[in-house]
Enzyme design. Structure first.
Site, PDB file in Angstrom:
ATOM      1  CG  ASP A 166      18.137 -21.906 -41.939  1.00 51.17           C
ATOM      2  OD1 ASP A 166      17.443 -21.400 -41.029  1.00 51.17           O
ATOM      3  OD2 ASP A 166      17.644 -22.358 -42.985  1.00 51.17           O
ATOM      4  CG  ASP A 175       9.915 -19.253 -49.760  1.00 57.83           C
ATOM      5  OD1 ASP A 175       8.668 -19.216 -49.872  1.00 57.83           O
ATOM      6  OD2 ASP A 175      10.612 -20.153 -50.268  1.00 57.83           O
ATOM      7  CE  LYS A 235       1.559 -26.530 -51.368  1.00 52.95           C
ATOM      8  NZ  LYS A 235       2.072 -27.845 -51.837  1.00 52.95           N
ATOM      9  CG  ASP A 241       6.100  -9.655 -54.241  1.00 47.29           C
ATOM     10  OD1 ASP A 241       6.737 -10.300 -53.378  1.00 47.29           O
ATOM     11  OD2 ASP A 241       5.669 -10.168 -55.290  1.00 47.29           O
ATOM     12  CD  GLU A 281      11.893  -2.587 -53.310  1.00 54.05           C
ATOM     13  OE1 GLU A 281      11.231  -1.585 -53.005  1.00 54.05           O
ATOM     14  OE2 GLU A 281      12.935  -2.942 -52.700  1.00 54.05           O
TER      15      GLU A 281
END
EC number: 2.1.1.33
Length: 214
Positions: free
Chosen positions: A95, A117, A121, A153, A193
């Protein structure tokens, strides 16, 4: 993206310690891991590896690190590295929060964040790779001339990232609000992409630096 679990992936990756770090065995020794001492560039969240392997093939004078935590994806990057015979690309399966365990202060010249990501929220904002705790890690490991390249995007994530970086004390050397319309031909497509672009999605991109890396 939902990742289909591959129960065999962990053992497959462990069979290639010369290319994949799964347990931190190269932490703090990134330069020594490569055959040559060269500038280090990192892609965090490499997915299936099209972007980072293309870069590595085009730039043998740079050492690349692919950082991806999903073992069931990392094996695809490994397969590409082996198939292409790349000696200037290594893989960390971990990570991004562990970055400063692997890299010394000022050891990195560039960081790529591609289609991260968006964690839309608000309560998940701290998981975004442009949240201030991650920016602090990037600042620590980047050298004085180092920079961050970001591509997405997701308009909301792009706007959030511009604000987050500005508040952290970064400045922008390039901003593209419609990358594929403005592209000079140097852009390297990621797998996602191409998918987004084929659907007509606008791609946003920026390059940024810290006013003071340390």
């Amino acid at each position: 993206m939902r990742v289909r679990y591959k129960p065999w992936a962990k053992d497959y990756l462990k069979d290639h310690p010369e290319l994949v770090d799964m347990d931190g065995q190269h932490a703090g020794k990134m330069t020594e891991w490569f055959d040559k001492t060269q500038p280090i560039h990192i892609e965090i969240g490499s997915g299936m590896g099209q972007f980072i392997t293309t870069l590595a093939a085009q730039n043998p004078h740079i050492n690349y690190i692919s950082m991806e935590r999903e073992k069931s994806i990392v094996y695809k990057v490994l397969d590409k590295v082996k198939e292409m015979g790349l000696t200037n690309l290594k893989i960390i399966c971990n990570d991004a929060i562990e970055l400063n365990e692997y890299f010394k202060d000022g050891e990195v010249s560039r960081i790529y964040l591609n289609f991260s990501d968006p964690w839309p929220k608000n309560r998940h904002a701290k998981r975004r790779l442009t949240y201030h705790t991650f920016l602090a890690l990037y600042q620590q490991i980047l050298n004085d001339e180092g920079d961050l390249h970001f591509k997405t995007d997701n308009r909301g994530l792009f706007a959030y990232s511009l604000e987050s970086m500005s508040q952290f004390g970064m400045y922008f050397t390039k901003i593209n609000l419609n990358l594929h319309q403005e592209d000079d031909g140097s852009n390297i497509l990621t797998e996602y992409e191409k998918k987004f672009s084929d659907k007509g999605s606008r791609i946003y991109r920026m390059e940024a630096k810290f006013h003071s890396q340390k």
